[in-house]
Design an enzyme around this catalytic site. Structure first.
Site, short mmCIF file in Angstrom:
data_model
loop_
_atom_site.label_atom_id
_atom_site.label_comp_id
_atom_site.label_asym_id
_atom_site.label_seq_id
_atom_site.Cartn_x
_atom_site.Cartn_y
_atom_site.Cartn_z
N SER A 9 0.83 -1.19 0.00
CA SER A 9 0.00 0.00 0.00
C SER A 9 0.87 1.26 0.00
O SER A 9 1.68 1.46 -0.89
CB SER A 9 -0.96 -0.08 1.20
N HIS A 35 -2.58 -1.30 -4.28
CA HIS A 35 -4.04 -1.33 -4.38
C HIS A 35 -4.53 0.11 -4.35
O HIS A 35 -3.76 1.04 -4.13
CB HIS A 35 -4.68 -2.19 -3.29
#
Length: 196
Positions: free
Chosen positions: A96, A121
């Site tokens: 992330s 993501h």
């Protein structure tokens, strides 16, 4: 409990907490969730080492599941602001926001240990309970802008198109060290303190 290191000097013994001793060798540990206190500590260390000697590399070891976008971008902006090159070495994982930070190291000096993982993501957000519709619309618009900003950074760091990053980051996209190297987020895989 933070380990203590004792060194012999010409003046006698000197004890350091392990992180202070690593800082002496220009090593910064970025571990755990990315949040404001951790980011402030990393930023302060980056600024200190750059002021101390901006001609020597700084070594940023990364092992994080990600976290706060604003805290992470503050680290990235500082890495880009200082003059010293920042080598990034991923151990464990850079997921992330951790991927954004680790891939923002100085090009040619972004490394990863062989069993570490990367994950990209889309950013997550929420409005909490009891939020007015107008506030929800504002939050949704902000989240879309944030996603585009992060995709732009990741695209630049990997040498990919924003469209490709957008597609791949639609869901959790995990990569091994070899896959991360092929994707363009790192420059080399390190093994036994040597480049692969």
């Amino acid at each position: 409990m933070i380990p203590v290191v004792i060194e012999q000097t010409s003046r006698g013994e000197r004890s350091y907490d392990i992180y202070s001793r690593l800082l002496k060798d220009r090593i910064i540990m970025l571990t755990g969730p990315v949040e404001d206190n951790m980011a402030n500590s990393v930023i302060a260390q980056l600024l200190f080492l750059d002021a101390q000697d901006n001609t020597k590399d700084i070594y940023l070891y990364v092992n994080t599941p990600g976290g706060s976008v604003s805290a992470g971008l503050a680290i990235v902006d500082t890495m880009n602001f200082i003059k010293a090159d920042v080598q990034t070495i991923v151990m464990g994982m850079a997921a992330s926001m951790g991927t954004v930070i680790a891939s923002s190291g100085t090009k040619g000096k972004r490394f990863m240990l062989p069993n570490a993982e990367y994950m990209i993501h889309q950013p997550m957000g929420g409005t909490g309970g009891g939020t007015q519709q107008t506030d929800m619309a504002i939050a949704a618009e902000h989240l879309l802008k944030t996603r585009h900003r992060l995709e732009k950074i990741l695209a630049q760091n990997a040498g990919k198109t924003i469209k490709q990053i957008h597609k791949d980051a639609e869901r959790d996209y995990w990569m091994s060290a070899e896959e991360t190297l092929a994707y363009g987020f790192i420059d080399e895989i390190m093994e036994n303190n040597e480049l692969k």
